[in-house]
Scaffold this motif. Structure first.
Motif, mmCIF file in Angstrom:
data_model
loop_
_atom_site.group_PDB
_atom_site.id
_atom_site.type_symbol
_atom_site.label_atom_id
_atom_site.label_comp_id
_atom_site.label_asym_id
_atom_site.label_seq_id
_atom_site.Cartn_x
_atom_site.Cartn_y
_atom_site.Cartn_z
ATOM 1 N N ARG A 1 19.522 8.938 -18.641
ATOM 2 C CA ARG A 1 18.235 9.607 -18.450
ATOM 3 C C ARG A 1 17.154 8.593 -18.819
ATOM 4 N NH1 ARG A 1 14.601 12.352 -21.875
ATOM 5 N NH2 ARG A 1 13.559 14.186 -20.955
ATOM 6 N N LEU A 2 16.416 8.115 -17.816
ATOM 7 C CA LEU A 2 15.433 7.050 -18.005
ATOM 8 C C LEU A 2 14.040 7.666 -18.040
ATOM 9 C CD1 LEU A 2 16.976 4.542 -15.424
ATOM 10 C CD2 LEU A 2 17.552 4.837 -17.842
ATOM 11 N N SER A 3 13.332 7.453 -19.138
ATOM 12 C CA SER A 3 12.082 8.184 -19.373
ATOM 13 C C SER A 3 10.873 7.278 -19.610
ATOM 14 C CB SER A 3 12.251 9.116 -20.580
ATOM 15 O OG SER A 3 12.629 8.366 -21.735
ATOM 16 N N ASP A 4 10.892 6.050 -19.073
ATOM 17 C CA ASP A 4 9.798 5.115 -19.336
ATOM 18 C C ASP A 4 8.562 5.344 -18.470
ATOM 19 O OD1 ASP A 4 11.720 4.116 -20.973
ATOM 20 O OD2 ASP A 4 11.523 2.029 -20.333
ATOM 21 N N HIS A 5 8.712 6.011 -17.337
ATOM 22 C CA HIS A 5 7.555 6.259 -16.463
ATOM 23 C C HIS A 5 6.680 7.378 -17.022
ATOM 24 C CE1 HIS A 5 8.334 3.545 -13.128
ATOM 25 N NE2 HIS A 5 9.618 3.923 -13.121
ATOM 26 N N ARG A 6 5.404 7.327 -16.652
ATOM 27 C CA ARG A 6 4.438 8.323 -17.117
ATOM 28 C C ARG A 6 3.882 9.161 -15.973
ATOM 29 N NH1 ARG A 6 2.799 3.558 -19.092
ATOM 30 N NH2 ARG A 6 0.857 3.648 -17.890
ATOM 31 N N ALA A 7 4.505 9.090 -14.821
ATOM 32 C CA ALA A 7 4.108 9.897 -13.659
ATOM 33 C C ALA A 7 5.332 10.086 -12.769
ATOM 34 C CB ALA A 7 2.956 9.227 -12.903
ATOM 35 N N ALA A 8 5.168 10.846 -11.699
ATOM 36 C CA ALA A 8 6.279 11.168 -10.811
ATOM 37 C C ALA A 8 6.932 9.904 -10.260
ATOM 38 C CB ALA A 8 5.779 12.039 -9.659
ATOM 39 N N VAL A 9 8.255 9.962 -10.116
ATOM 40 C CA VAL A 9 9.018 8.819 -9.609
ATOM 41 C C VAL A 9 9.610 9.199 -8.259
ATOM 42 C CG1 VAL A 9 10.838 7.152 -10.063
ATOM 43 C CG2 VAL A 9 9.591 8.175 -11.983
ATOM 44 N N LYS A 10 8.956 8.691 -7.217
ATOM 45 C CA LYS A 10 9.457 8.897 -5.854
ATOM 46 C C LYS A 10 10.136 7.636 -5.318
ATOM 47 C CE LYS A 10 7.700 9.067 -1.140
ATOM 48 N NZ LYS A 10 6.490 9.000 -0.304
ATOM 49 N N ALA A 11 9.543 6.470 -5.604
ATOM 50 C CA ALA A 11 10.022 5.198 -5.064
ATOM 51 C C ALA A 11 11.228 4.695 -5.858
ATOM 52 C CB ALA A 11 8.905 4.161 -5.090
ATOM 53 N N LEU A 12 12.373 4.606 -5.193
ATOM 54 C CA LEU A 12 13.611 4.115 -5.792
ATOM 55 C C LEU A 12 14.292 3.182 -4.798
ATOM 56 C CD1 LEU A 12 14.985 7.515 -7.170
ATOM 57 C CD2 LEU A 12 14.088 5.652 -8.578
ATOM 58 N N ALA A 13 14.857 2.059 -5.283
ATOM 59 C CA ALA A 13 15.548 1.125 -4.388
ATOM 60 C C ALA A 13 16.587 0.345 -5.171
ATOM 61 C CB ALA A 13 14.545 0.170 -3.732
ATOM 62 N N TRP A 14 17.833 0.353 -4.679
ATOM 63 C CA TRP A 14 18.920 -0.399 -5.294
ATOM 64 C C TRP A 14 18.919 -1.828 -4.760
ATOM 65 C CZ3 TRP A 14 21.915 1.511 -9.180
ATOM 66 C CH2 TRP A 14 21.929 2.902 -9.367
ATOM 67 N N CYS A 15 19.151 -2.779 -5.646
ATOM 68 C CA CYS A 15 19.172 -4.185 -5.272
ATOM 69 C C CYS A 15 20.391 -4.452 -4.375
ATOM 70 C CB CYS A 15 19.221 -5.061 -6.518
ATOM 71 S SG CYS A 15 19.272 -6.833 -6.176
ATOM 72 N N PRO A 16 20.214 -5.116 -3.223
ATOM 73 C CA PRO A 16 21.342 -5.340 -2.301
ATOM 74 C C PRO A 16 22.313 -6.410 -2.763
ATOM 75 C CG PRO A 16 19.352 -6.359 -1.442
ATOM 76 C CD PRO A 16 18.938 -5.589 -2.670
ATOM 77 N N TYR A 17 21.921 -7.280 -3.720
ATOM 78 C CA TYR A 17 22.816 -8.349 -4.163
ATOM 79 C C TYR A 17 23.206 -8.234 -5.624
ATOM 80 C CZ TYR A 17 17.927 -9.832 -3.941
ATOM 81 O OH TYR A 17 16.562 -9.837 -3.947
ATOM 82 N N ASN A 18 22.848 -7.142 -6.275
ATOM 83 C CA ASN A 18 23.302 -6.853 -7.633
ATOM 84 C C ASN A 18 23.356 -5.337 -7.782
ATOM 85 O OD1 ASN A 18 23.775 -6.527 -10.377
ATOM 86 N ND2 ASN A 18 22.482 -8.244 -10.974
ATOM 87 N N CYS A 19 24.552 -4.796 -7.757
ATOM 88 C CA CYS A 19 24.719 -3.346 -7.733
ATOM 89 C C CYS A 19 24.306 -2.686 -9.043
ATOM 90 C CB CYS A 19 26.159 -2.977 -7.392
ATOM 91 S SG CYS A 19 27.384 -3.615 -8.561
ATOM 92 N N ASP A 20 24.043 -3.473 -10.082
ATOM 93 C CA ASP A 20 23.637 -2.910 -11.369
ATOM 94 C C ASP A 20 22.120 -2.899 -11.552
ATOM 95 O OD1 ASP A 20 26.230 -2.404 -12.258
ATOM 96 O OD2 ASP A 20 26.469 -4.451 -12.994
ATOM 97 N N VAL A 21 21.369 -3.287 -10.523
ATOM 98 C CA VAL A 21 19.912 -3.380 -10.636
ATOM 99 C C VAL A 21 19.249 -2.325 -9.756
ATOM 100 C CG1 VAL A 21 17.892 -4.830 -10.196
ATOM 101 C CG2 VAL A 21 19.925 -5.808 -11.267
ATOM 102 N N LEU A 22 18.328 -1.577 -10.353
ATOM 103 C CA LEU A 22 17.562 -0.546 -9.652
ATOM 104 C C LEU A 22 16.077 -0.804 -9.869
ATOM 105 C CD1 LEU A 22 17.461 2.346 -8.216
ATOM 106 C CD2 LEU A 22 17.283 3.259 -10.550
ATOM 107 N N ALA A 23 15.286 -0.665 -8.791
ATOM 108 C CA ALA A 23 13.828 -0.753 -8.893
ATOM 109 C C ALA A 23 13.243 0.638 -8.747
ATOM 110 C CB ALA A 23 13.270 -1.686 -7.830
ATOM 111 N N SER A 24 12.198 0.930 -9.528
ATOM 112 C CA SER A 24 11.544 2.237 -9.457
ATOM 113 C C SER A 24 10.042 2.055 -9.593
ATOM 114 C CB SER A 24 12.067 3.173 -10.559
ATOM 115 O OG SER A 24 11.721 2.661 -11.845
ATOM 116 N N GLY A 25 9.305 2.997 -9.004
ATOM 117 C CA GLY A 25 7.849 2.944 -9.068
ATOM 118 C C GLY A 25 7.278 4.287 -9.463
#
Length: 450
Positions: free
Chosen positions: A299-323
């Motif tokens: 459960r990741l709680s670092d954002h302070r507003a709604a999280v719609k933008a999500l993208a998994w890194c194509p060359y590292n399966c353990d990396v996720l980007a969020s906005g």
């Protein structure tokens, strides 16, 4: 110079004072506690270490013996001062050949690791009108399939645009209801569309016919994502549902951990993890094998507003980007193996979409309301997250981003009712050109060491 002066100069040549005041420049390439072999009398040292002598029985080390031992270690064969280990640099003049080799190596490394300057294109490759597009941050109404068809919902209508011949097909028109989410299946044979009135429709992309209706939600379905034959949907009723489209009763499991609308869903490239983002400012990471027990991994709680933008890194399966949304505006990179945020960039603008570059280590973000990046597309270098460039061609916020099957083109959908196509991710590096460049480099640069 008389003999006494010469003796004095030689006797203190290794002293700190002499070293400090010497007009000769010295090179200190390493740690001061590591001896420099260029100033050692290795023959003397080797002789002292390897000379055999009878092993004494019991000796009493007297003052005279100690003095002679010290003289052997500190004076050379002619009685001049000598140290076996000298902790100082060597005159620069003695390192010319080594420095030449070092410079050649650095030059080779720079050429081999040189990457052409990346930039954001000044103009779009194509612009299409998108009348009646819903100006709603929480929707996900555009997706580019593997057969090069772009699915886009404009008002109550759902269209398919053929990127090869630029022909348009009307897939559906539901009147008062309208699509709130769109996603292509992995084989690009089926389009899933979630609607404002809680239903989900599956459309055959070849025949343009409705093949199935899915139920389970109570309110609008703002996000849908495929994982093989599993369609995952998120709704403003706060639920996440997995639908197994192979079975008659498609509802496989239902998770209800978000306390607000689920507005972002992304399956990892490996299909074993799901990231869900909500209007409660939270991200949940799910293991595909444990979802039936509604057990999330993190459960990741670092954002302070709604999280719609999500993208998994194509060359590292353990990396996720969020906005994050308007009140947050941070672009975060997560290590999902540890459940930790490893980088965070404050873009000072709402982040509506994210797309990874498959050919270069880059990440593209689309922005809405804010200050510095308002209505922009921004290209970031990964993992440093330095900005490469941006575009301000949209006159209103960028609502959605999607990527072509070859990973070279990105389309942005704006509230200014335009679709803009950007050749921002290509072309990919040519492996053959890198090899030929390496061959020419090796033929020109030869090592002086034989």
């Amino acid at each position: 110079m008389d003999e006494n002066s010469i003796w004095k100069l030689q006797s203190d040549w290794y002293s700190p004072t002499r070293l400090h005041n010497s007009p000769v420049e010295y090179d200190f390439p390493g740690d001061r506690f590591i001896p420099n072999r260029s100033l050692m009398d290795l023959d003397q040292a080797h002789s002292l270490l390897t000379t055999t002598s009878q092993k004494p029985g019991k000796l009493k080390f007297k003052v005279e013996y100690r003095r002679k031992l010290e003289n052997n270690l500190k004076l050379d064969v002619e009685g001049r001062p000598f140290q076996m280990l000298v902790f100082r640099g060597s005159p620069k003049s003695t390192r010319k050949s080594n420095r030449l080799i070092d410079e050649m190596r650095r030059s080779d490394e720079e050429i081999l690791t040189h990457k052409p300057n990346r930039h954001f294109p000044k103009r779009e490759s194509c612009i299409l009108d998108a009348p009646n597009i819903k100006n709603d941050f929480y929707l996900n109404i555009m997706d580019w399939g593997k057969t090069n068809f772009l699915a886009i919902a404009l008002g109550s209508k759902l269209y398919l645009w053929n990127a090869d011949n630029r022909e348009v097909e009307l897939l559906s028109d539901v009147g008062s209801d309208y699509p709130t989410s769109v996603a292509w299946s992995e084989d690009a044979k089926t389009v899933a569309a979630g609607y404002r009135c809680s239903r989900i429709h599956l459309w055959d992309a070849e025949t343009l016919k409705l093949v199935r209706r899915l139920t389970g939600h109570q309110k609008r379905v703002g996000s849908v994502a495929w994982n093989g034959q599993i369609l995952t949907s998120g709704s403003s009723d706060k639920a996440i549902i997995n639908h197994d489209v192979r079975t008659g009763n498609s509802l496989a499991c239902c998770m209800k951990v978000h306390t607000e609308e689920v507005c972002g869903l992304k399956w990892s490239n490996t299909g074993n993890r799901l990231a869900s983002g909500g209007n409660d400012n939270l991200i949940y990471i799910w293991d595909a094998r444990k979802m039936i027990a509604t057990q999330y991994v993190y459960r990741l709680s670092d954002h302070r507003a709604a999280v719609k933008a999500l993208a998994w890194c194509p060359y590292n399966c353990d990396v996720l980007a969020s906005g994050g949304g308007t009140n947050d505006g941070t672009l975060k990179i997560w290590n999902i193996q540890k459940g930790a945020c490893i980088n965070s960039i404050d873009t000072k603008a709402q982040i509506c979409g994210l797309q990874w570059n498959k050919h270069h280590k880059e990440l593209l973000s689309g922005h809405g309301f804010g200050s510095e990046c308002q209505n922009q597309l921004c290209l970031w270098r990964y993992p440093s997250m330095c900005k490469i460039g941006e575009s301000m061609n949209h006159t209103s916020r960028v609502l959605h981003l999607s990527q072509s099957p070859d990973g070279l083109t990105v389309v942005s959908a704006g509230a200014d009712e335009t679709l803009r196509f950007w050749d921002v991710f290509g072309p990919p590096q040519d492996a053959n050109s890198r090899i030929s460049h390496l061959d020419s480099l090796l033929s020109l640069k030869t090592s002086p060491i034989r």
